[in-house]
Design a protein around this motif. Sequence first.
Motif, short mmCIF file in Angstrom:
data_model
loop_
_atom_site.label_atom_id
_atom_site.label_comp_id
_atom_site.label_asym_id
_atom_site.label_seq_id
_atom_site.Cartn_x
_atom_site.Cartn_y
_atom_site.Cartn_z
N SER A 29 0.84 -1.19 0.00
CA SER A 29 0.00 0.00 0.00
C SER A 29 0.88 1.25 0.00
O SER A 29 2.05 1.21 0.41
CB SER A 29 -0.90 0.02 1.23
N CYS A 30 0.31 2.35 -0.45
CA CYS A 30 1.04 3.63 -0.45
C CYS A 30 1.53 3.94 0.96
O CYS A 30 2.68 4.37 1.15
CB CYS A 30 0.13 4.73 -0.98
N LYS A 31 0.68 3.71 1.95
CA LYS A 31 1.04 4.00 3.34
C LYS A 31 2.23 3.16 3.79
O LYS A 31 3.16 3.68 4.42
CB LYS A 31 -0.16 3.74 4.25
N ARG A 32 2.21 1.86 3.46
CA ARG A 32 3.31 0.98 3.87
C ARG A 32 4.62 1.39 3.20
O ARG A 32 5.69 1.36 3.83
CB ARG A 32 2.98 -0.47 3.50
N ILE A 33 4.56 1.73 1.93
CA ILE A 33 5.78 2.13 1.24
C ILE A 33 6.31 3.43 1.82
O ILE A 33 7.53 3.58 2.03
CB ILE A 33 5.53 2.25 -0.28
N GLU A 34 5.43 4.38 2.10
CA GLU A 34 5.86 5.64 2.70
C GLU A 34 6.51 5.39 4.06
O GLU A 34 7.56 5.97 4.38
CB GLU A 34 4.68 6.59 2.84
N SER A 36 8.02 2.64 5.05
CA SER A 36 9.31 1.99 4.82
C SER A 36 10.37 2.99 4.38
O SER A 36 11.51 2.97 4.85
CB SER A 36 9.16 0.89 3.77
N LEU A 37 9.99 3.89 3.48
CA LEU A 37 10.93 4.90 3.03
C LEU A 37 11.29 5.87 4.15
O LEU A 37 12.45 6.30 4.27
CB LEU A 37 10.36 5.66 1.83
N ASN A 38 10.32 6.21 4.98
CA ASN A 38 10.61 7.09 6.13
C ASN A 38 11.64 6.47 7.05
O ASN A 38 12.48 7.17 7.63
CB ASN A 38 9.32 7.38 6.90
N THR A 42 13.91 8.86 3.92
CA THR A 42 13.50 9.45 2.65
C THR A 42 11.99 9.32 2.54
O THR A 42 11.32 8.94 3.49
CB THR A 42 14.24 8.80 1.46
N SER A 43 11.42 9.65 1.37
CA SER A 43 9.97 9.60 1.22
C SER A 43 9.61 9.44 -0.26
O SER A 43 10.47 9.58 -1.15
CB SER A 43 9.32 10.86 1.77
N ASN A 46 10.54 12.05 -2.82
CA ASN A 46 11.91 12.09 -3.34
C ASN A 46 12.17 11.08 -4.45
O ASN A 46 13.26 11.05 -5.02
CB ASN A 46 12.90 11.83 -2.21
N ILE A 47 11.18 10.21 -4.73
CA ILE A 47 11.37 9.18 -5.75
C ILE A 47 11.25 9.78 -7.15
O ILE A 47 10.30 10.49 -7.46
CB ILE A 47 10.33 8.05 -5.57
N ASN A 48 12.22 9.47 -8.00
CA ASN A 48 12.26 10.03 -9.35
C ASN A 48 11.69 9.11 -10.42
O ASN A 48 11.41 9.56 -11.54
CB ASN A 48 13.70 10.37 -9.73
N ALA A 49 11.53 7.81 -10.10
CA ALA A 49 11.00 6.87 -11.10
C ALA A 49 10.52 5.61 -10.39
O ALA A 49 11.05 5.23 -9.34
CB ALA A 49 12.05 6.52 -12.14
N ILE A 50 9.53 4.96 -11.00
CA ILE A 50 9.06 3.65 -10.56
C ILE A 50 9.16 2.70 -11.75
O ILE A 50 8.65 3.00 -12.83
CB ILE A 50 7.61 3.70 -10.04
#
Length: 260
Positions: A29-34, A36-38, A42-43, A46-50
């Motif tokens: 989920s978006c929340k879980r990825i955020e 994990s990145l936190n 980072t967040s 800051n991601i430039n590509a998927i």
Amino acid sequence: MSVLASGSTGNSTYIETEKGSLLIDVGLSCKRIEESLNSLNTSLSNINAILITHEHSDHIKGLKVIAKRYDIPIFANENTWKQIDKKGIEINPEQKFHFNPLEEKEIVGMDVHSFSVSHDAVDPQFYTFARDNKKISVITDTGYVSDQMKGIIKDSDCFVFESNHDVDMLRMGRYPWVTKQRILSDVGHVSNEDAAHAMRDVITDRTKRIYLSHLSLDNNIKELAKMSVEQVLNQYDIDTKDGIMLCDTDKESPTKIYTV
């Protein structure tokens, strides 16, 4: 780099250079990825590509929400985009980019090379990342590792490598026979032993770390995967103690940042 999650419940890997950062798949989920990145300081902003590998839900679960909230360029091959569209996942056309098998693009200062794998998706592909004579290869969700795949990923400093199941655990487990056949097939998943035999052909003196990834919750155990791979590699006189570090990926939290 850091493996944020790996397995049938979700997959995502983070790679960063001084020029930016990217994610391979967003199967959480978006929340879980955020979150994990936190934890990596980072967040998503800051991601430039998927980079998307294929359309299975454990690789694109967070795509719809992330694409809506963040103006991030998203790369997938033409056939995978068609499948994503069929799932009703609406993406702003300005965010959609094509990255077909055996193409190479420069993304956040890395030479990113795509290659096909053998899995029961419409057109699955994975990636290698090269910069300053350093190389990372990510290969999961494949029923076998072909000579072509080996040639592309060989001589990497770091691998994220599928080690999905123990064959005996799978055969004796609770899965229906049709599911067991799919996993064991050429479009399923690589077993611990088969992964190790493939690793033997791609490991070189520059290889320092291998993340054993996409471990099955029901048909594998982290310690068993590590032991099985070590036993095969040691038979080939490949040192997995002081030479190559085998790292099992935790499905619940990201791995520590590894600097290549």
